[in-house]
Scaffold this active site. Sequence first.
Site, PDB file in Angstrom:
ATOM      1  N   GLU A  70       0.822  -1.218   0.000  1.00  0.00           N
ATOM      2  CA  GLU A  70       0.000   0.000   0.000  1.00  0.00           C
ATOM      3  C   GLU A  70       0.850   1.260   0.000  1.00  0.00           C
ATOM      4  OE1 GLU A  70      -2.845   0.501   3.233  1.00  0.00           O
ATOM      5  OE2 GLU A  70      -3.574   2.324   2.282  1.00  0.00           O
ATOM      6  N   ASP A  90      -0.470  -5.084   3.165  1.00  0.00           N
ATOM      7  CA  ASP A  90      -0.995  -3.883   3.817  1.00  0.00           C
ATOM      8  C   ASP A  90      -0.361  -3.869   5.203  1.00  0.00           C
ATOM      9  OD1 ASP A  90      -2.295  -1.792   4.945  1.00  0.00           O
ATOM     10  OD2 ASP A  90      -4.281  -2.356   4.217  1.00  0.00           O
ATOM     11  N   ILE A  92      -0.631  -1.858   7.749  1.00  0.00           N
ATOM     12  CA  ILE A  92      -1.693  -1.723   8.761  1.00  0.00           C
ATOM     13  C   ILE A  92      -3.005  -1.565   8.006  1.00  0.00           C
ATOM     14  CG2 ILE A  92      -2.623  -0.437  10.733  1.00  0.00           C
ATOM     15  CD1 ILE A  92       0.119   0.712  11.274  1.00  0.00           C
ATOM     16  N   ASP A  93      -3.889  -2.546   8.127  1.00  0.00           N
ATOM     17  CA  ASP A  93      -5.246  -2.343   7.610  1.00  0.00           C
ATOM     18  C   ASP A  93      -6.086  -1.882   8.797  1.00  0.00           C
ATOM     19  OD1 ASP A  93      -7.207  -2.346   5.532  1.00  0.00           O
ATOM     20  OD2 ASP A  93      -8.157  -3.982   6.618  1.00  0.00           O
ATOM     21  N   THR A  95      -5.921   1.722   9.429  1.00  0.00           N
ATOM     22  CA  THR A  95      -5.009   2.766   9.941  1.00  0.00           C
ATOM     23  C   THR A  95      -5.778   3.785  10.794  1.00  0.00           C
ATOM     24  OG1 THR A  95      -3.511   2.499   8.085  1.00  0.00           O
ATOM     25  CG2 THR A  95      -3.356   4.570   9.254  1.00  0.00           C
ATOM     26  N   ASP A 219      -5.907  -4.604   0.774  1.00  0.00           N
ATOM     27  CA  ASP A 219      -6.844  -4.707   1.902  1.00  0.00           C
ATOM     28  C   ASP A 219      -7.450  -6.107   1.993  1.00  0.00           C
ATOM     29  OD1 ASP A 219      -6.816  -1.895   2.666  1.00  0.00           O
ATOM     30  OD2 ASP A 219      -8.031  -1.473   0.900  1.00  0.00           O
TER      31      ASP A 219
HETATM   32  C1  IPD Z   1      -9.140   0.822   4.757  1.00  0.00           C
HETATM   33  C2  IPD Z   1      -9.889  -0.044   5.734  1.00  0.00           C
HETATM   34  C3  IPD Z   1     -11.328   0.416   5.799  1.00  0.00           C
HETATM   35  C4  IPD Z   1     -11.999   0.388   4.451  1.00  0.00           C
HETATM   36  C5  IPD Z   1     -11.206   1.175   3.436  1.00  0.00           C
HETATM   37  C6  IPD Z   1      -9.762   0.697   3.407  1.00  0.00           C
HETATM   38  P1  IPD Z   1      -6.553   1.192   5.372  1.00  0.00           P
HETATM   39  O1  IPD Z   1      -7.793   0.405   4.660  1.00  0.00           O
HETATM   40  O2  IPD Z   1      -9.832  -1.382   5.368  1.00  0.00           O
HETATM   41  O3  IPD Z   1     -12.089  -0.426   6.616  1.00  0.00           O
HETATM   42  O4  IPD Z   1     -13.278   0.952   4.565  1.00  0.00           O
HETATM   43  O5  IPD Z   1     -11.813   0.969   2.175  1.00  0.00           O
HETATM   44  O6  IPD Z   1      -9.039   1.479   2.480  1.00  0.00           O
HETATM   45  O7  IPD Z   1      -6.488   2.544   4.722  1.00  0.00           O
HETATM   46  O8  IPD Z   1      -6.858   1.285   6.811  1.00  0.00           O
HETATM   47  O9  IPD Z   1      -5.429   0.307   5.032  1.00  0.00           O
HETATM   48 CA    CA Z   2      -3.187   0.328   5.237  1.00  0.00          CA
END
Ligand code: IPD
Ligand code: CA
Length: 273
Positions: A70, A90, A92-93, A95, A219
């Site tokens: 990412e 990813d 940190i998913d 964030t 993600d």
């Molecule tokens: C996000 C999270 C969030 C989702 C977004 C993603 P990130 O990823 O998974 O739940 O609604 O579409 O982009 O930015 O925290 O890696």
């Molecule tokens: Ca992320």
Amino acid sequence: MDHDLQDYLKTAVGVARKAGDMVKKAYCVDKSVVTKESYADLVTETDQAVERMIIDSLAEKYPTHKFIGEESVSGGKKCEWTDTPTWIIDPIDGTANFVHSIPYNCVCIGLGINRKIVVGIVYLPITDQMYTAVKGQGAFCNDTRISVSKVSDLKNAVVYTEAGNNRHSDTVLTKIENMKNIVFASHGIRCLGSAAVNMCMVAQGSGDAYVEYGIHIWDVAASGIIVEEAGGVLMDPTGSEMDYLSRGILCASSPSVATSISKIIKPLELERD
Ligand code: IPD
Ligand code: CA
């Protein structure tokens, strides 16, 4: 070429634990936050440092493999998914959860070979939950096998979904309209703030489906195989075949729940990864 998927899993689990230690250390202290595509799309130094560490560690062990991460893509690297073994990361998913001290955040590491995901790891460092799957070998949480629920009718389902971090009003309004339609057709919706955590919940039968437009391949690559190996189905929210680069995902405990959701939501056209 023969691939030792168990070796890939073992290596990546070790790297995910190391990444989790970095996330856990940074979780309790003040974070410096920068925004990306919108004021709700966040990144911290920890996201970047964790991604660097994961890529460096895996590249050292597997020098011919490729990477999609990412933060590398945010930094200008092209998202290129070829037949070559490719780690999809990813760091940190969730964030925004990490920034707001909400424990639903995770490190995601998936491996694609010939453009099929064959290994997936989702590690929640704050709660120490390690979700893993290898193609054809089932899905696990902390070494205990997990499986999706038996729910096959949307009216008896709990559906995870997200408002996401895009702040264009048309996009947000379509998502809210879709949420309303799902609420009227089901037991309700839940939003945990991380695509991968939502999908691990579906994989372990804590709820029955997850749908979102706006996600990226990093993600959902790791959690996608976890859902499939737990007995669930993955598809595009339009009902067509899953396409990891298309920015949408629909997963569920059964095809009937997934297709019922697909019929009541409006599609969103987004730029492909
Ligand atoms: C996000 C999270 C969030 C989702 C977004 C993603 P990130 O990823 O998974 O739940 O609604 O579409 O982009 O930015 O925290 O890696
Ligand atoms: Ca992320």
